[in-house]
Structures are given as structure tokens and as C-alpha cells.
Design a protein around this motif. Structure first.
Motif, PDB file in Angstrom:
ATOM      1  N   ASP A   1      -1.251   5.596  13.546  1.00 18.67           N
ATOM      2  CA  ASP A   1      -1.331   4.990  14.886  1.00 18.67           C
ATOM      3  C   ASP A   1      -1.396   3.469  14.910  1.00 18.67           C
ATOM      4  N   ILE A   2      -1.288   2.831  13.763  1.00 21.65           N
ATOM      5  CA  ILE A   2      -1.420   1.366  13.762  1.00 21.65           C
ATOM      6  C   ILE A   2      -0.224   0.722  14.479  1.00 21.65           C
ATOM      7  N   GLY A   3       0.969   1.205  14.178  1.00 21.29           N
ATOM      8  CA  GLY A   3       2.159   0.669  14.838  1.00 21.29           C
ATOM      9  C   GLY A   3       2.157   0.958  16.332  1.00 21.29           C
ATOM     10  N   LYS A   4       1.793   2.195  16.684  1.00 14.29           N
ATOM     11  CA  LYS A   4       1.716   2.560  18.109  1.00 14.29           C
ATOM     12  C   LYS A   4       0.715   1.671  18.842  1.00 14.29           C
ATOM     13  N   ASN A   5      -0.435   1.441  18.219  1.00 15.19           N
ATOM     14  CA  ASN A   5      -1.455   0.630  18.886  1.00 15.19           C
ATOM     15  C   ASN A   5      -1.021  -0.828  19.004  1.00 15.19           C
TER      16      ASN A   5
ATOM     17  N   VAL B   1       0.852  -1.201   0.000  1.00 10.42           N
ATOM     18  CA  VAL B   1       0.000   0.000   0.000  1.00 10.42           C
ATOM     19  C   VAL B   1       0.885   1.248   0.000  1.00 10.42           C
ATOM     20  N   GLY B   2       1.906   1.244   0.841  1.00 13.19           N
ATOM     21  CA  GLY B   2       2.822   2.383   0.903  1.00 13.19           C
ATOM     22  C   GLY B   2       3.500   2.629  -0.437  1.00 13.19           C
ATOM     23  N   ARG B   3       3.902   1.536  -1.098  1.00 16.52           N
ATOM     24  CA  ARG B   3       4.569   1.662  -2.397  1.00 16.52           C
ATOM     25  C   ARG B   3       3.608   2.234  -3.448  1.00 16.52           C
TER      26      ARG B   3
ATOM     27  N   PHE C   1       0.918   3.973  -2.935  1.00 14.91           N
ATOM     28  CA  PHE C   1       0.590   5.342  -2.553  1.00 14.91           C
ATOM     29  C   PHE C   1       1.703   6.288  -3.005  1.00 14.91           C
ATOM     30  N   ASN C   2       2.916   5.858  -2.788  1.00 16.83           N
ATOM     31  CA  ASN C   2       4.090   6.632  -3.187  1.00 16.83           C
ATOM     32  C   ASN C   2       4.128   6.872  -4.693  1.00 16.83           C
ATOM     33  N   ASN C   3       3.646   5.884  -5.450  1.00 17.81           N
ATOM     34  CA  ASN C   3       3.610   5.994  -6.923  1.00 17.81           C
ATOM     35  C   ASN C   3       2.338   6.655  -7.425  1.00 17.81           C
TER      36      ASN C   3
ATOM     37  N   LEU D   1       7.350   6.802  22.171  1.00 16.70           N
ATOM     38  CA  LEU D   1       6.973   7.746  21.119  1.00 16.70           C
ATOM     39  C   LEU D   1       7.016   7.051  19.769  1.00 16.70           C
ATOM     40  N   SER D   2       5.953   7.277  18.982  1.00 17.60           N
ATOM     41  CA  SER D   2       5.893   6.696  17.648  1.00 17.60           C
ATOM     42  C   SER D   2       5.737   7.807  16.620  1.00 17.60           C
ATOM     43  N   GLY D   3       6.294   7.601  15.430  1.00 15.24           N
ATOM     44  CA  GLY D   3       6.142   8.571  14.351  1.00 15.24           C
ATOM     45  C   GLY D   3       6.579   7.951  13.043  1.00 15.24           C
TER      46      GLY D   3
ATOM     47  N   LYS E   1      12.898  -1.381  16.444  1.00 20.13           N
ATOM     48  CA  LYS E   1      12.502  -1.440  15.036  1.00 20.13           C
ATOM     49  C   LYS E   1      11.072  -1.964  14.882  1.00 20.13           C
ATOM     50  N   ASP E   2      10.612  -2.745  15.859  1.00 21.81           N
ATOM     51  CA  ASP E   2       9.214  -3.183  15.822  1.00 21.81           C
ATOM     52  C   ASP E   2       8.674  -3.338  17.246  1.00 21.81           C
ATOM     53  N   ALA E   3       7.409  -3.704  17.323  1.00 15.46           N
ATOM     54  CA  ALA E   3       6.748  -3.748  18.627  1.00 15.46           C
ATOM     55  C   ALA E   3       7.370  -4.799  19.550  1.00 15.46           C
TER      56      ALA E   3
ATOM     57  N   GLY F   1      10.129   4.674  18.129  1.00 11.30           N
ATOM     58  CA  GLY F   1      10.027   3.773  16.997  1.00 11.30           C
ATOM     59  C   GLY F   1       9.168   4.363  15.906  1.00 11.30           C
ATOM     60  N   GLY F   2       9.191   3.720  14.744  1.00 12.61           N
ATOM     61  CA  GLY F   2       8.401   4.200  13.608  1.00 12.61           C
ATOM     62  C   GLY F   2       9.243   4.228  12.356  1.00 12.61           C
ATOM     63  N   ALA F   3       8.543   4.142  11.224  1.00  4.21           N
ATOM     64  CA  ALA F   3       9.205   3.890   9.940  1.00  4.21           C
ATOM     65  C   ALA F   3      10.310   4.890   9.575  1.00  4.21           C
TER      66      ALA F   3
ATOM     67  N   MET G   1      -6.393  -3.347   8.261  1.00  4.05           N
ATOM     68  CA  MET G   1      -5.269  -3.717   9.126  1.00  4.05           C
ATOM     69  C   MET G   1      -5.701  -3.650  10.596  1.00  4.05           C
ATOM     70  N   LYS G   2      -6.395  -2.582  10.954  1.00  6.43           N
ATOM     71  CA  LYS G   2      -6.841  -2.427  12.348  1.00  6.43           C
ATOM     72  C   LYS G   2      -7.809  -3.531  12.745  1.00  6.43           C
ATOM     73  N   ALA G   3      -8.744  -3.858  11.836  1.00  6.87           N
ATOM     74  CA  ALA G   3      -9.727  -4.907  12.124  1.00  6.87           C
ATOM     75  C   ALA G   3      -9.019  -6.249  12.302  1.00  6.87           C
TER      76      ALA G   3
HETATM   77 CO1  B1M Z   1       0.612   7.675   5.544  1.00 10.71          CO
HETATM   78  N1  B1M Z   1       2.479   7.861   5.016  1.00 10.71           N
HETATM   79  N2  B1M Z   1       0.312   9.569   5.276  1.00 10.71           N
HETATM   80  N3  B1M Z   1      -1.211   7.290   6.025  1.00 10.71           N
HETATM   81  N4  B1M Z   1       1.071   5.843   5.460  1.00 10.71           N
HETATM   82  C1  B1M Z   1       3.338   6.689   5.143  1.00 10.71           C
HETATM   83  C2  B1M Z   1       4.065   6.676   6.482  1.00 10.71           C
HETATM   84  C3  B1M Z   1       4.320   6.909   3.911  1.00 10.71           C
HETATM   85  C4  B1M Z   1       5.709   6.262   4.093  1.00 10.71           C
HETATM   86  C5  B1M Z   1       3.628   6.400   2.645  1.00 10.71           C
HETATM   87  C6  B1M Z   1       4.434   6.654   1.372  1.00 10.71           C
HETATM   88  O1  B1M Z   1       4.432   7.723   0.859  1.00 10.71           O
HETATM   89  N5  B1M Z   1       5.102   5.679   0.866  1.00 10.71           N
HETATM   90  C7  B1M Z   1       4.383   8.472   3.843  1.00 10.71           C
HETATM   91  C8  B1M Z   1       5.478   9.148   4.682  1.00 10.71           C
HETATM   92  C9  B1M Z   1       6.478   9.875   3.830  1.00 10.71           C
HETATM   93  C10 B1M Z   1       7.539  10.489   4.660  1.00 10.71           C
HETATM   94  O2  B1M Z   1       7.351  11.304   5.518  1.00 10.71           O
HETATM   95  N6  B1M Z   1       8.724  10.055   4.347  1.00 10.71           N
HETATM   96  C11 B1M Z   1       2.995   8.852   4.301  1.00 10.71           C
HETATM   97  C12 B1M Z   1       2.353  10.090   4.021  1.00 10.71           C
HETATM   98  C13 B1M Z   1       3.098  11.015   3.091  1.00 10.71           C
HETATM   99  C14 B1M Z   1       1.101  10.444   4.562  1.00 10.71           C
HETATM  100  C15 B1M Z   1       0.334  11.772   4.390  1.00 10.71           C
HETATM  101  C16 B1M Z   1       1.181  13.046   4.442  1.00 10.71           C
HETATM  102  C17 B1M Z   1      -0.453  11.673   3.081  1.00 10.71           C
HETATM  103  C18 B1M Z   1      -1.253  12.889   2.686  1.00 10.71           C
HETATM  104  O3  B1M Z   1      -2.117  13.326   3.404  1.00 10.71           O
HETATM  105  N7  B1M Z   1      -0.910  13.410   1.550  1.00 10.71           N
HETATM  106  C19 B1M Z   1      -0.646  11.698   5.563  1.00 10.71           C
HETATM  107  C20 B1M Z   1      -0.011  12.248   6.845  1.00 10.71           C
HETATM  108  C21 B1M Z   1      -0.978  12.796   7.806  1.00 10.71           C
HETATM  109  C22 B1M Z   1      -0.285  13.169   9.103  1.00 10.71           C
HETATM  110  O4  B1M Z   1       0.241  12.305   9.806  1.00 10.71           O
HETATM  111  N8  B1M Z   1      -0.253  14.449   9.429  1.00 10.71           N
HETATM  112  C23 B1M Z   1      -0.835  10.227   5.697  1.00 10.71           C
HETATM  113  C24 B1M Z   1      -1.996   9.627   6.129  1.00 10.71           C
HETATM  114  C25 B1M Z   1      -2.195   8.259   6.216  1.00 10.71           C
HETATM  115  C26 B1M Z   1      -3.540   7.609   6.504  1.00 10.71           C
HETATM  116  C27 B1M Z   1      -4.378   8.408   7.511  1.00 10.71           C
HETATM  117  C28 B1M Z   1      -4.301   7.482   5.209  1.00 10.71           C
HETATM  118  C29 B1M Z   1      -3.075   6.187   6.989  1.00 10.71           C
HETATM  119  C30 B1M Z   1      -2.887   6.083   8.525  1.00 10.71           C
HETATM  120  C31 B1M Z   1      -4.064   5.501   9.259  1.00 10.71           C
HETATM  121  C32 B1M Z   1      -3.737   5.246  10.689  1.00 10.71           C
HETATM  122  O5  B1M Z   1      -2.614   5.020  11.116  1.00 10.71           O
HETATM  123  N9  B1M Z   1      -4.774   5.268  11.486  1.00 10.71           N
HETATM  124  C33 B1M Z   1      -1.702   6.053   6.352  1.00 10.71           C
HETATM  125  C34 B1M Z   1      -1.009   4.815   6.178  1.00 10.71           C
HETATM  126  C35 B1M Z   1      -1.793   3.567   6.509  1.00 10.71           C
HETATM  127  C36 B1M Z   1       0.336   4.743   5.723  1.00 10.71           C
HETATM  128  C37 B1M Z   1       1.192   3.504   5.363  1.00 10.71           C
HETATM  129  C38 B1M Z   1       0.711   3.011   4.007  1.00 10.71           C
HETATM  130  C39 B1M Z   1       1.154   2.339   6.356  1.00 10.71           C
HETATM  131  C40 B1M Z   1       1.495   2.676   7.811  1.00 10.71           C
HETATM  132  C41 B1M Z   1       1.134   1.534   8.726  1.00 10.71           C
HETATM  133  O6  B1M Z   1       0.143   1.558   9.407  1.00 10.71           O
HETATM  134  N10 B1M Z   1       1.937   0.451   8.714  1.00 10.71           N
HETATM  135  C42 B1M Z   1       2.642   4.121   5.337  1.00 10.71           C
HETATM  136  C43 B1M Z   1       3.569   3.412   4.388  1.00 10.71           C
HETATM  137  C44 B1M Z   1       4.388   2.338   5.080  1.00 10.71           C
HETATM  138  O7  B1M Z   1       4.673   2.402   6.245  1.00 10.71           O
HETATM  139  N11 B1M Z   1       4.810   1.360   4.330  1.00 10.71           N
HETATM  140  C45 B1M Z   1       2.362   5.570   5.194  1.00 10.71           C
HETATM  141  C46 B1M Z   1       1.698  -0.731   9.521  1.00 10.71           C
HETATM  142  C47 B1M Z   1       2.248  -0.513  10.954  1.00 10.71           C
HETATM  143  C48 B1M Z   1       2.051  -1.770  11.809  1.00 10.71           C
HETATM  144  O8  B1M Z   1       3.628  -0.259  10.833  1.00 10.71           O
HETATM  145  O9  B1M Z   1       3.422   2.013  11.951  1.00 10.71           O
HETATM  146  O10 B1M Z   1       5.559   1.322  10.773  1.00 10.71           O
HETATM  147  P1  B1M Z   1       4.361   0.953  11.561  1.00 10.71           P
HETATM  148  O11 B1M Z   1       4.865   0.309  12.933  1.00 10.71           O
HETATM  149  C49 B1M Z   1       5.886  -0.673  12.968  1.00 10.71           C
HETATM  150  C50 B1M Z   1       7.273  -0.095  13.246  1.00 10.71           C
HETATM  151  O12 B1M Z   1       7.477   1.154  12.641  1.00 10.71           O
HETATM  152  C51 B1M Z   1       7.366  -0.089  14.738  1.00 10.71           C
HETATM  153  O13 B1M Z   1       6.588  -1.223  15.125  1.00 10.71           O
HETATM  154  C52 B1M Z   1       5.616  -1.553  14.142  1.00 10.71           C
HETATM  155  C53 B1M Z   1       5.775  -3.011  13.766  1.00 10.71           C
HETATM  156  O14 B1M Z   1       5.731  -3.864  14.865  1.00 10.71           O
HETATM  157  N12 B1M Z   1       6.891   1.037  15.533  1.00 10.71           N
HETATM  158  C54 B1M Z   1       7.292   1.167  16.834  1.00 10.71           C
HETATM  159  C55 B1M Z   1       6.051   2.045  15.252  1.00 10.71           C
HETATM  160  N13 B1M Z   1       5.890   2.839  16.295  1.00 10.71           N
HETATM  161  C56 B1M Z   1       6.643   2.319  17.301  1.00 10.71           C
HETATM  162  C57 B1M Z   1       6.848   2.760  18.606  1.00 10.71           C
HETATM  163  C58 B1M Z   1       7.697   2.009  19.415  1.00 10.71           C
HETATM  164  C59 B1M Z   1       8.326   0.877  18.947  1.00 10.71           C
HETATM  165  C60 B1M Z   1       8.142   0.437  17.645  1.00 10.71           C
HETATM  166  O15 B1M Z   1       7.938   2.325  20.688  1.00 10.71           O
HETATM  167  C61 B1M Z   1       7.246   3.363  21.308  1.00 10.71           C
END
Ligand code: B1M
Length: 213
Positions: A101-105, A47-49, A51-53, A144-146, A199-201, A174-176, A68-70
Motif C-alpha cells: 500500500d505504499i504506492g497507493k498511499n 530491498v526488492g532485489r 528480497f528476490n535473492n 486501483l493499485s497492485g 507509471k507513478d503517482a 498503477g503498480g509495479a 519508507m512510510k515514516a
Molecule cells: Co512485497 N513483493 N511481497 N512486500 N514487496 C514485491 C512487490 C516484489 C516485486 C519483491 C520481489 O520479489 N522482488 C514481489 C512481487 C513478485 C511478483 O508478483 N512478481 C513481492 C512479493 C513476492 C511479496 C510476498 C508474496 C512475499 C511473501 O510473503 N513471500 C508478499 C505478498 C503479500 C500479499 O500482497 N498478499 C509481500 C509482502 C510485502 C511486505 C508486506 C513485506 C511489504 C509491503 C508493505 C506495505 O506495502 N505496507 C513488501 C514490500 C515493501 C515490497 C517491495 C520491496 C517494495 C514495494 C514498495 O512499497 N515500493 C517490492 C519490490 C519493489 O517494488 N521493488 C515487493 C515503493 C512504492 C512507492 O512503489 O508501490 O511500486 P510502488 O508504487 C509506485 C508505482 O508502482 C506507482 O506509483 C508509485 C510511485 O509513485 N503506483 C501507482 C502504484 N500504485 C499506483 C496506483 C495508481 C497510480 C500509480 O493509480 C491508482
């Protein structure tokens, strides 16, 4: 499609039709966390890929996030829960300006299931709110997550503000968009207490255990 690809597909297509039956099928051979970290994360990364394209719009990514949340909520009931409670109190937040907030949750679920009391402040949490909550909750750890690039910088600012407020509770970040290197070279120097990167939860849980157990 084979089961793992089907599971990734639900996330990519943003549809729940058939999802729970397939999650049940996957549970026969995989742990809930393996399902999340494997096929479901593969789907999210795709999805991220896309979206990026510019092949997906925000509304579609939101639907993927819903799936994903469900899935995570469904799988949570099958996760092992430790009997020991009260390993410590954790204050958890997605930093200011960030709604992801999916990773944070997931971190919340895993810590809560493993004996921690988690106070989850939600998304877009400014440093002032964190400082206020810190005084009320008196946590043993602040998480803190971001996910955005700008969130990494926001963590530096948050660490500075916490330090200025006299807080030195260990920080878990943590966070991507974050790396261990950024954590050690940019965030840690701005803080008095220890700063740990996960790097992950699961790694977050391991680090919390090492620190507080
Ligand atoms: Co957005 N988003 N998004 N997004 N989104 C990304 C992050 C992005 C990489 C997509 C992309 O372009 N390829 C990109 C960021 C670019 C950048 O800054 N480099 C991006 C963008 C640009 C945006 C918007 C700006 C888009 C727009 O509006 N034009 C916007 C931002 C709004 C804002 O925040 N102000 C936005 C919005 C959204 C949605 C609302 C549509 C939705 C979020 C819904 C939600 O969370 N409720 C969304 C989503 C779903 C994504 C992607 C596709 C998936 C994120 C996700 O949930 N992954 C994401 C692309 C990607 O990551 N591949 C993307 C699954 C989750 C389990 O992983 O959160 O990484 P993650 O958590 C991991 C680790 O990171 C770690 O543990 C987890 C695994 O166990 N971790 C921790 C995370 N937090 C931790 C804390 C810890 C420890 C580990 O300790 C405290």
C-alpha cells in the motif's frame, strides 16, 4: 556516505536513526517528491532485489516499508498543497489479494494535496466492496493499485465485475507488475469507461487532471 546513499540506506537497513535529520538536509536542495522518487525509491528497489535473492526475509522488508512510510509521512507536510478544492472524488484501493500500500498511499497524498477528495478503501479490496463503495461514494474516478503479478490479472477481473454492475466511472490503474500495454490490451477491453495507466503517482495526478479538471 553521501546524503542520497544515506537516505537509501535507511530504507535498506530498516532503521530510522538519523533519518529525519537527513530528510531535513535533503529538503534544502530537493523537493519532497524528488526525495521520494529518487533516493528512497532507490532504497526500496534495492530491498526488492535483495528480497528476490533471498538475502532479506519478509520481516526485514516490513521494517523497510515502515521506514519508507515514516519518511513519506514526514515529507508530506513539506509538499505543495493546491488551494483549489473539489476537483473531484476518487475511490482508491489496492486490489484483492494484495497488501502493498505504499504506492497507493502516495497516490492518495498527491491527489489529496491537489484538490481531490480521496476515499481510500485500503488493501485487499474485493470487487464487491469496490462496487458497494462506488454506489455510496459516487466517485469521479476509481484508482486501483497492485504490485503482484497476480494483481494485474485481478484488475482484469475487477474491471469485468465493475462493468457487470453497470459502473463506467473512469479507471486509473498503477503498480509495479502493470504495464501500459497490459492495461490497454487486457483491462480496457473488459470495461465500458475509460481505463488509464499511470507509471507513478505524479502521472496519476496528471491523468486525473486531464480527465476531470
Ligand atoms: Co512485497 N513483493 N511481497 N512486500 N514487496 C514485491 C512487490 C516484489 C516485486 C519483491 C520481489 O520479489 N522482488 C514481489 C512481487 C513478485 C511478483 O508478483 N512478481 C513481492 C512479493 C513476492 C511479496 C510476498 C508474496 C512475499 C511473501 O510473503 N513471500 C508478499 C505478498 C503479500 C500479499 O500482497 N498478499 C509481500 C509482502 C510485502 C511486505 C508486506 C513485506 C511489504 C509491503 C508493505 C506495505 O506495502 N505496507 C513488501 C514490500 C515493501 C515490497 C517491495 C520491496 C517494495 C514495494 C514498495 O512499497 N515500493 C517490492 C519490490 C519493489 O517494488 N521493488 C515487493 C515503493 C512504492 C512507492 O512503489 O508501490 O511500486 P510502488 O508504487 C509506485 C508505482 O508502482 C506507482 O506509483 C508509485 C510511485 O509513485 N503506483 C501507482 C502504484 N500504485 C499506483 C496506483 C495508481 C497510480 C500509480 O493509480 C491508482
Amino acid at each position: 556516505l553521501p546524503l542520497p546513499q544515506r537516505l537509501a540506506r535507511y530504507v535498506i537497513d530498516g532503521t530510522k536513526e538519523g533519518l529525519f535529520a537527513d530528510l531535513d538536509a535533503a529538503l534544502a536542495t530537493m523537493t519532497p517528491l524528488d526525495i521520494i522518487n529518487g533516493p528512497l525509491m532507490d532504497g526500496m528497489n534495492e530491498v526488492g532485489r535483495l528480497f528476490n535473492n533471498n538475502e532479506l526475509i519478509v520481516a526485514e522488508v516490513l521494517q523497510s516499508a515502515e521506514v519508507m512510510k515514516a519518511a513519506v509521512a514526514y515529507l508530506e507536510r513539506f509538499m505543495e498543497k493546491s488551494e483549489t478544492a473539489n476537483k473531484g472524488r476518487v475511490l482508491l484501493a489496492t486490489v484483492k489479494g494484495d497488501v502493498h500500500d505504499i504506492g497507493k498511499n502516495l497516490v492518495d497524498i498527491i491527489l489529496s494535496n491537489n484538490g481531490y477528495e480521496v476515499v481510500n478503501l485500503g488493501i485487499k479490496v474485493p470487487p464487491e466492496q469496490l462496487i458497494q463503495a462506488c454506489r455510496e461514494v459516487k466517485p469521479d474516478l476509481i484508482g486501483l493499485s497492485g504490485l503482484l503479478v497476480k494483481s494485474a490479472q485481478q484488475m482484469v477481473v475487477t474491471a469485468e465485475d465493475l462493468r457487470a454492475a453497470g459502473i463506467r466511472v473512469p479507471l486509473l490503474v498503477g503498480g509495479a507488475a502493470l504495464t501500459k500495454k497490459f492495461t490497454l490490451t487486457r483491462i480496457a477491453p473488459q470495461y465500458e469507461g475509460p481505463v488509464l495507466y499511470a507509471k507513478d503517482a505524479m502521472e496519476g495526478l496528471d491523468l486525473a487532471n486531464k480527465l476531470l479538471d
